[in-house]
Write a protein that holds these residues in place. Structure first.
Motif, short mmCIF file in Angstrom:
data_model
loop_
_atom_site.label_atom_id
_atom_site.label_comp_id
_atom_site.label_asym_id
_atom_site.label_seq_id
_atom_site.Cartn_x
_atom_site.Cartn_y
_atom_site.Cartn_z
N PHE A 88 0.01 -1.80 12.52
CA PHE A 88 0.31 -1.38 10.88
C PHE A 88 -0.52 -0.48 10.26
CE2 PHE A 88 -2.23 -1.39 7.34
CZ PHE A 88 -1.05 -2.21 6.34
N VAL A 89 -0.81 0.59 11.63
CA VAL A 89 -1.28 1.85 11.33
C VAL A 89 -0.28 3.04 11.44
CG1 VAL A 89 -3.62 3.75 10.85
CG2 VAL A 89 -4.23 0.75 10.99
N VAL A 127 0.79 -1.08 0.00
CA VAL A 127 -0.05 -0.10 -0.48
C VAL A 127 0.89 0.98 -0.11
CG1 VAL A 127 -1.81 -0.99 0.70
CG2 VAL A 127 -0.32 0.06 2.37
N CYS A 128 2.05 1.31 0.36
CA CYS A 128 2.90 2.43 0.31
C CYS A 128 3.42 2.88 -0.64
CB CYS A 128 4.32 2.42 1.41
SG CYS A 128 2.91 2.41 3.18
N ASN A 129 3.76 1.21 -1.62
CA ASN A 129 4.30 1.47 -2.80
C ASN A 129 2.88 2.06 -4.01
OD1 ASN A 129 3.98 -0.14 -5.91
ND2 ASN A 129 6.09 0.07 -5.16
N ASP A 130 1.38 1.51 -3.91
CA ASP A 130 0.33 1.71 -4.97
C ASP A 130 -0.79 1.33 -3.69
OD1 ASP A 130 -1.43 1.99 -5.94
OD2 ASP A 130 -1.08 0.30 -7.76
N THR A 131 -1.29 2.42 -3.22
CA THR A 131 -2.69 2.93 -2.72
C THR A 131 -3.67 1.88 -2.52
OG1 THR A 131 -1.84 4.57 -1.87
CG2 THR A 131 -4.00 3.95 -0.58
N SER A 132 -4.02 1.42 -3.77
CA SER A 132 -5.48 1.37 -4.59
C SER A 132 -4.50 -0.73 -4.58
CB SER A 132 -5.13 1.02 -6.15
OG SER A 132 -3.84 0.50 -7.12
N ALA A 133 -3.63 -1.21 -3.48
CA ALA A 133 -3.00 -2.31 -3.66
C ALA A 133 -4.01 -2.73 -1.66
CB ALA A 133 -2.63 -2.35 -3.60
N LEU A 148 -10.66 2.88 15.21
CA LEU A 148 -9.29 3.28 15.43
C LEU A 148 -9.39 5.88 15.32
CD1 LEU A 148 -6.69 1.07 13.75
CD2 LEU A 148 -7.81 2.21 15.95
N LYS A 149 -10.77 5.60 14.39
CA LYS A 149 -10.84 6.70 14.03
C LYS A 149 -11.02 7.87 15.49
CE LYS A 149 -11.52 6.47 9.12
NZ LYS A 149 -12.21 7.29 8.39
N ASN A 187 -6.89 5.83 4.12
CA ASN A 187 -8.91 6.06 4.07
C ASN A 187 -9.97 4.84 3.95
OD1 ASN A 187 -8.77 8.76 2.40
ND2 ASN A 187 -8.10 8.05 0.92
N PHE A 188 -8.36 3.61 4.55
CA PHE A 188 -9.00 2.43 4.61
C PHE A 188 -8.46 2.02 6.19
CE2 PHE A 188 -7.73 2.07 0.87
CZ PHE A 188 -9.10 1.39 0.14
#
Length: 118
Positions: free
Chosen positions: A67-68, A47-53, A87-88, A81-82
């Protein structure tokens, strides 16, 4: 990278192969063995390489504080966004996240964004 799609199941289940693939192309996560879709290190790289992952990751990983916070450290903000709703709304978690980077505040619940302590 995406050639993982065409690799045999043995290679798709090889952690070192998968890790290298997602470092090159995050969406390769979709072709990895399912066990890696919940692996913190593999998903972080993807996800750091490509958020869409992030859509290929097990969604419960976005409820994992460690992780977050690693996303904060790596400045992988779009992946936030996920972030899970729990957690929010978690004051202690958001205090830690904003201490590491104030930008995290934008992902806090409305109630926490209005909290002077956060």
């Amino acid at each position: 990278g995406l050639s993982l799609e065409f690799a045999n199941a043995f290679l798709q289940a090889d952690r070192s192969v998968v890790l290298e693939a997602v470092k090159r192309h995050g969406e390769a996560l979709q072709h990895a063995h399912a066990s890696f879709q919940g692996d913190k290190e593999v998903v972080l790289e993807a996800v750091c390489n490509d958020t869409s992952a992030a859509v290929f990751a097990r969604q419960d990983i976005f409820s994992d504080e460690d992780f977050v916070l690693a996303l904060v450290e790596r400045r992988c903000w779009l992946a936030w966004n996920f972030l899970s709703e729990s957690l929010k709304k978690d004051k202690d978690f958001m205090l830690e996240a904003t201490k590491r980077d104030g930008f995290a505040l934008q992902y806090a619940s409305d109630k926490l964004r209005a909290d002077r302590e956060v």
